[in-house]
Design an enzyme around this catalytic site. Structure first.
Site, PDB file in Angstrom:
ATOM      1  N   GLY A 349       0.847  -1.188   0.000  1.00  0.00           N
ATOM      2  CA  GLY A 349       0.000   0.000   0.000  1.00  0.00           C
ATOM      3  C   GLY A 349       0.881   1.236   0.000  1.00  0.00           C
ATOM      4  O   GLY A 349       0.671   2.172  -0.759  1.00  0.00           O
ATOM      5  N   ALA A 350       1.892   1.209   0.849  1.00  0.00           N
ATOM      6  CA  ALA A 350       2.822   2.319   0.966  1.00  0.00           C
ATOM      7  C   ALA A 350       4.045   1.816   1.719  1.00  0.00           C
ATOM      8  O   ALA A 350       4.006   0.733   2.300  1.00  0.00           O
ATOM      9  CB  ALA A 350       2.183   3.477   1.708  1.00  0.00           C
ATOM     10  N   GLU A 352       7.319   3.185   4.313  1.00  0.00           N
ATOM     11  CA  GLU A 352       7.725   4.295   5.161  1.00  0.00           C
ATOM     12  C   GLU A 352       9.193   4.701   5.032  1.00  0.00           C
ATOM     13  O   GLU A 352       9.795   5.091   6.038  1.00  0.00           O
ATOM     14  CB  GLU A 352       7.427   3.941   6.617  1.00  0.00           C
ATOM     15  CG  GLU A 352       8.312   2.835   7.238  1.00  0.00           C
ATOM     16  CD  GLU A 352       7.734   1.432   7.150  1.00  0.00           C
ATOM     17  OE1 GLU A 352       6.884   1.198   6.274  1.00  0.00           O
ATOM     18  OE2 GLU A 352       8.132   0.567   7.947  1.00  0.00           O
ATOM     19  N   ASN A 353       9.792   4.632   3.824  1.00  0.00           N
ATOM     20  CA  ASN A 353      11.185   5.059   3.672  1.00  0.00           C
ATOM     21  C   ASN A 353      11.370   6.394   4.386  1.00  0.00           C
ATOM     22  O   ASN A 353      10.561   7.313   4.225  1.00  0.00           O
ATOM     23  CB  ASN A 353      11.529   5.220   2.197  1.00  0.00           C
ATOM     24  CG  ASN A 353      11.035   4.051   1.389  1.00  0.00           C
ATOM     25  OD1 ASN A 353      11.375   2.915   1.661  1.00  0.00           O
ATOM     26  ND2 ASN A 353      10.180   4.334   0.417  1.00  0.00           N
ATOM     27  N   GLU A 386       2.069   5.723   7.782  1.00  0.00           N
ATOM     28  CA  GLU A 386       3.470   5.880   7.363  1.00  0.00           C
ATOM     29  C   GLU A 386       4.169   6.958   8.180  1.00  0.00           C
ATOM     30  O   GLU A 386       5.333   6.800   8.544  1.00  0.00           O
ATOM     31  CB  GLU A 386       3.552   6.194   5.864  1.00  0.00           C
ATOM     32  CG  GLU A 386       2.859   5.187   4.945  1.00  0.00           C
ATOM     33  CD  GLU A 386       3.252   3.739   5.198  1.00  0.00           C
ATOM     34  OE1 GLU A 386       4.375   3.512   5.681  1.00  0.00           O
ATOM     35  OE2 GLU A 386       2.424   2.839   4.947  1.00  0.00           O
ATOM     36  N   HIS A 389       5.363   5.718  11.447  1.00  0.00           N
ATOM     37  CA  HIS A 389       6.621   4.964  11.356  1.00  0.00           C
ATOM     38  C   HIS A 389       7.863   5.863  11.405  1.00  0.00           C
ATOM     39  O   HIS A 389       8.951   5.373  11.699  1.00  0.00           O
ATOM     40  CB  HIS A 389       6.678   4.195  10.033  1.00  0.00           C
ATOM     41  CG  HIS A 389       5.977   2.864  10.043  1.00  0.00           C
ATOM     42  ND1 HIS A 389       6.153   1.935  11.035  1.00  0.00           N
ATOM     43  CD2 HIS A 389       5.138   2.292   9.140  1.00  0.00           C
ATOM     44  CE1 HIS A 389       5.425   0.847  10.733  1.00  0.00           C
ATOM     45  NE2 HIS A 389       4.803   1.048   9.599  1.00  0.00           N
TER      46      HIS A 389
HETATM   47 ZN   LIG Z   1       3.648  -0.135   8.333  1.00  0.00          ZN
END
Ligand SMILES: [Zn+2]
Length: 1076
Positions: A349-350, A352-353, A386, A389
């Site tokens: 989905g995404a 978190e870089n 995100e 995170h």
């Molecule tokens: Zn996550």
């Protein structure tokens, strides 16, 4: 990583219409984390591949360090210098998209060793001047680095191995340099490429997805989360493209290299961080930005998406959410910028870089004209997830992947808090009960479930790590942390959280570190608990499953037992707590909230819960506890009576709970199925979303089990009767469907009303859906509100034929926003035409038709349709080895795929097929779907049993739930066409394959049975010729042009002739005559 499994409400609704997918499953099916570790053997053009000398031969099984999956602790990285140059056009020599790179890492030797192991996967190294794949130097000039004796690639464990001729000295620093080439494949993992069309031109983006173990696919690195380091990143890219990474741009310059005029972008060094959080992106995307308290916030996306304002919602919400988390963690945002980018191809989905969060387009881009309120909620919650995170996960990182559940569970819990901050009117915090608690109950009630926490030594291989990205980690993690925060109070919870972040910032921790900090907060605050936080939580973290708490209001006895959906299933896993939990119980008596209680043993007596008269007890208020509740029959009956007479006496979340608990207790044979059905009787009075949603997801199981049986008709009649008042309610509220309900939950429930009404063949509903869709087809102007699109598209396509399908397919291909494309993609699976469904299945494996990231969810959409179930299963069985090789071995979406296509299985025949499937593919394997195969077998057996035990009762109940009247007699088990409205029809034809019905028009008459040429594609052809003798068609070549009609000499036999004269024949003729 973002839970890709969150899918839009609207898409979920499609599942309901499809007569199939339990919403829970649908949620699970849509792409969670699923890295495609392409197993393709595409070798990148080796600048110089392989080993520089043969590695020492080791007997197998080997105990050599390079055959183990975990790095030894001898070397600790300090910083890296990485320069990468992705090529966005095909490399002429290899025919592949590639990237080249230079990397150096400075590391410290913590223990003497003569071996360097550094992760590397699918990279081809240039042999350096020392004749090896790397160069080693000492940082301190006083110490000489040993020489490299052997260097080779250990492919299985993904290492670059350097055997030295002497030992590295403890506490000394060394420098390791490499040069390499990799493929910029479209495999969605590591450094990969994403493609899209813009104004008819193909565009390529180079982007990354490192988590969990693919940073090693971009450059050689110590690729474990505890090996934190500082990264100096440089990207080389074409002029006019934008380069992004975790840090801010430090310097950018143009220069010429290998005949290319390119740009070099140098980034500020990162903070000390884990490799899995790195990101490198080169694109020609546009962006919008603002600044909040000195933090630069930017939203990047394809230029047309930015121009259309689709990034505005994300930009507006990011600031407030970031501020909320700063306050919540009591720590300012650790970086100077926060970039968020929407990518056309992205598997999770995404992600978190740190400082550069990547998203699927549907998880970031919002357009009022196309996006439903559910799409909007998804965007707000994923952004919150995100951003959460950035501290929890990125600033403080778990030491190893076995603690993944804490990272993901935490973010999945606080995403609701962050989203609530962004949209305070939504009551979004309540929805965690449906989306996480109820969802994961379904999985965690199986004997094949597993505890939140795994032992570090059990998680070694990349595929084992990938398998951890499941519903247990995300949703159970979130549910258990919510319970913890609730019984500690948010004040104590955040106090412990803040000291934890303070102690471990820029470092690593294990989950017990957090529990210890929470315990310190409990002590500081004087909170009264029956045991310490680590002891209470161990019962929830170290054993799988959850309890059902039974309250006997006659005796006051409260007891607990491990809740198993199938009571006959055998639990083989041993629990350190013997499947008992320390359970916090919030409860009310006859509508009045009581003092919370704890159940610390198997059972206890609580006199306060002993009842007399008309009193009733309701426990687990707002479902903050991670458990189900059962009561004695009298109390159940009083609760059911209450629901019927004045359901508002019971809080709305608990009305949803009563429905969900009752249906699941019935599945587990703890109460009768009839009691669960009795609860649905009150639904004709219910207008709130959560109880309806809960009922629909539970009734989905009934649809799955009975939509091919004689129970189907009476069940449809009953549910139509129950939903009609809700349908009328929303019809009035929206002034005959002309406006949108004000409330967020009302908007959701309006979709439920229409979906169920249409699904149960309420004619007014079906006509409404068809009329809206026809208007769109006829005028090419789509006036269907985005909230309603999924359900309307699905119903119209289900009711229609090829014309509707083709129209939707062309709209899918022309959709300029992924959110709209997704709605169409799921609705296309709703058709009842087998040939369309089969063709659609074929499309799923053609990346030009369906993007790879969407393949498995599309197959599952088709399987959710009762008409597509067996087609999808046949398809997956026949193509398994292809799907497995092309679509990766370590991907979470395999478990969604297997669970999705076998969900409806409930016959012995299907069970045998499933077992055969397992046996047939034992060599190919199932990767991360391995557990799912066993779960599917377990589920099929339990479904078979359930049907045997319940079918008659359920049929009788539905039969008598409606008043006496004229009905069709029940039909025997079989596949039927849906009932048609009254009208003139041709007599029924025998069972067989037919062309789909065509619209009225001029056609050739049907031809008799025979052999014919296959139909040719559209084009210009000669008109058909009448019967006669013709020359056979000649092969392509140079010929004289055809001559006009006339008298000619017959063709002459082979022989010697004078060359053709310049004069025509008739001109020569008179001359001959004169001579005579
Ligand atoms: Zn996550």
């Amino acid at each position: 990583m973002g839970k890709g499994f969150f899918i839009s409400k609207a898409v979920g609704i499609v599942a309901i219409i499809l007569c199939a997918g339990a919403v829970a499953v649908i949620i699970a099916l849509s792409v969670v984390y699923s890295q495609e570790k392409a197993k393709n053997n595409n070798q990148v053009s080796p600048t110089d591949a392989g080993s520089t000398s043969n590695p020492p031969v080791t007997p197998s099984p080997s105990n050599e360090p390079w055959d183990k999956y975990r790095l030894p602790k001898s070397l600790v990285p300090d910083h890296y210098n990485v320069t990468l140059w992705p090529r966005l056009t095909v490399d002429v020599t290899t025919g592949l998209y590639i990237f080249t790179g230079d990397s150096s890492v400075e590391f410290e030797c913590a223990e003497e060793t003569d071996l360097i192991l550094i992760h590397s996967n699918k990279l081809n190294y240039t042999k350096l001047e020392n004749g090896h794949l790397a160069m080693l130097t000492s940082v301190n000039s006083g110490v000489k680095a040993p020489s490299i004796e052997f260097s080779w690639l250990q492919n299985v464990t993904q290492y670059l191995v350097l055997q030295l001729d002497g030992k590295l000295s403890k506490d000394h620093r060394y420098h390791l340099v490499t040069q390499f080439t990799g493929e910029l494949a479209d495999d969605l993992g590591g450094f990969y490429r994403s493609e899209y069309m813009e104004d008819g031109i193909k565009k390529v983006v180079a982007t990354t997805q490192m988590q969990p173990t693919d940073a090693r696919k971009a450059f050689p690195c110590f690729d474990e989360p505890a090996m934190k380091a500082i990264f100096y990143i440089t990207l080389i890219h074409d002029n006019g493209t934008v380069a992004l990474s975790n840090g801010e741009v430090k310097d950018s310059s143009n220069f010429s290299i290998e005949g290319h005029y390119v740009q070099k972008t140098i980034f500020e060094p990162t903070e000390k961080m884990s490799t899995y959080l790195l990101a490198f992106i080169v694109s020609d995307f546009a962006f919008i930005n603002n600044t909040i308290d000195g933090v630069l916030i930017r939203i990047f996306a394809r230029k047309p998406a930015i121009a259309a304002g689709q990034g505005e919602y994300a930009l507006n919400k990011t600031g407030p959410i970031l501020k909320f988390f700063e306050k919540y963690y009591n720590t300012s945002y650790p970086l100077p910028k926060s970039d968020q980018i929407a990518l056309p191809d992205f598997n999770a989905g995404a992600m978190e870089n740190w400082g550069l969060i990547t998203y699927r387009e549907t998880a970031l881009l919002y357009d009022e004209a196309y996006s439903s309120n559910s799409n909007k909620q998804r965007i707000a919650t994923i952004i919150a997830h995100e951003l959460a995170h950035m501290w929890f996960g990125n600033l403080v990182t778990l030491r190893w992947w076995n603690d993944l559940w804490l990272n993901e569970g935490f973010a999945s819990y606080v995403e609701y808090l962050g989203a609530h901050e962004a949209e305070p009117d939504w009551n979004v915090k309540d929805l965690i009960v449906l989306s996480d608690v109820h969802r994961v109950f379904a999985v965690d009630a199986l004997a094949s479930s597993h505890p939140l926490s795994s032992r570090e030594e059990d998680i070694q291989k990349p595929a084992q790590i990938s398998e951890l990205f499941d519903a247990i980690s995300y949703s159970k993690g979130a549910s258990v942390l919510r319970m913890l925060s609730d019984f500690l109070t948010e004040e104590v919870f955040t106090m412990g959280l803040r000291t934890y972040l303070g102690e471990f910032a820029f470092g690593n921790a294990v989950y017990t570190d957090l529990l210890n900090h929470l315990q310190m907060a409990v002590i500081a605050n004087g909170t009264d608990l029956p045991d310490s936080v680590p002891n209470i939580m161990s019962t929830w973290i170290l054993q799988m499953g959850f309890p059902v708490v039974t309250i006997n209001t006659t005796t006051g006895v409260v007891s607990q037992q491990h809740f198993l959906l199938d009571p006959d299933s055998e639990v083989t896993a041993v629990s350190p707590f013997n499947y008992e939990w320390i359970v916090p119980i919030k409860w009310m008596k006859t509508g009045i909230i009581q003092e919370p209680q704890w159940l610390t043993n198997k059972s206890a007596t609580n006199d306060k819960m002993k009842l007399s008269g008309a009193d009733w007890v309701l426990a687990n208020l707002d479902v903050v506890g991670y458990y189900r509740v059962n009561y004695d029959t009298d109390n159940w009956n009083r609760l059911v009576d209450n629901l019927r007479t004045d359901h508002k006496l019971i809080p709305v979340i608990n009305r949803a709970q009563l429905v969900d608990d009752a249906f699941n207790l019935a599945r587990a044979k703890i109460i009768s199925t009839v009691l669960a059905l009795e609860i649905t009787q009150y639904l004709n009075e219910e207008r709130d979303y959560m109880p309806w949603e809960s009922a629909l997801s539970n009734l989905d199981f009934f649809y799955l089990m009975f939509d091919r049986s004689e129970v189907y008709g009476p069940m449809q009649d009953y549910l139509r009767k129950q939903v009609t008042p809700l349908f009328e309610y929303y019809k009035n509220m929206t002034l005959n469907w002309s406006k949108v309900p004000d409330g967020h939950m009302d908007q959701y429930n309006q979709v439920n009303a229409i979906s169920l009404a249409c699904k149960t063949d309420l004619e007014e509903c079906q006509n409404l859906a068809k009329a809206w869709f026809n208007q769109w087809m006829n005028t090419n102007e789509n006036q269907i509100h985005p909230n309603l699109r999924s359900t309307v598209y699905c119903n119209a396509i289900a009711a229609g034929g090829a014309k509707e399908w083709e129209f939707a397919w062309s709209q899918f291909n022309n959709a300029t926003i992924a959110i709209e494309a997704d709605k169409l993609r799921s609705a296309l699976a709703c058709t009842k035409q087998p040939w369309l469904l089969n063709r659609y299945l074929e499309y799923t494996l053609d990346p030009d038709m369906i993007r790879k990231q969407d393949a498995t969810s599309t197959i599952v959409y088709i399987a959710n349709n009762v008409a597509g179930q067996s087609l999808a299963w046949d398809f997956v069985r026949a193509r398994w080895s292809y799907i497995f090789t092309e679509y990766g071995g370590g991907s979470f979406s395999f478990s969604n795929l297997i669970n999705g296509v076998t969900k409806r299985f409930s016959t012995d025949f299907e069970l045998q097929q499933l077992k055969q499937f397992k046996a047939d593919n034992s060599v190919v394997g199932f990767g991360s779907g391995t557990l799912a195969v066993d779960q599917s077998i377990e589920r099929t057996i339990s479904n078979m049993k359930w049907i045997t035990e319940n079918k008659e009762n359920v049929l009788n109940w539905f039969d008598t739930a409606l008043p006496l009247g004229l009905y069709y007699p029940p039909r025997p088990l079989g596949l039927y066409y849906p009932p048609r409205p009254l009208g003139l029809y041709y007599p029924p034809r025998p069972l067989g394959l037919y062309y789909p019905p065509r619209p009225l028009g001029l056609y050739y008459p049907p031809r008799p049975l025979g052999l014919y040429y296959p139909p040719r594609p559209l084009g210009l052809y000669y008109p058909p010729r009448p019967l006669g003798l013709y020359y056979p068609p000649r092969p392509l070549g140079l010929y004289h042009p055809p001559r006009p009609l006339g008298l000619y000499h017959p063709p002459r036999p082979l022989g010697l002739y004078y060359p053709p004269s310049l004069f025509p024949a008739w001109f020569e003729c008179p001359v001959v005559l004169m001579v005579r």
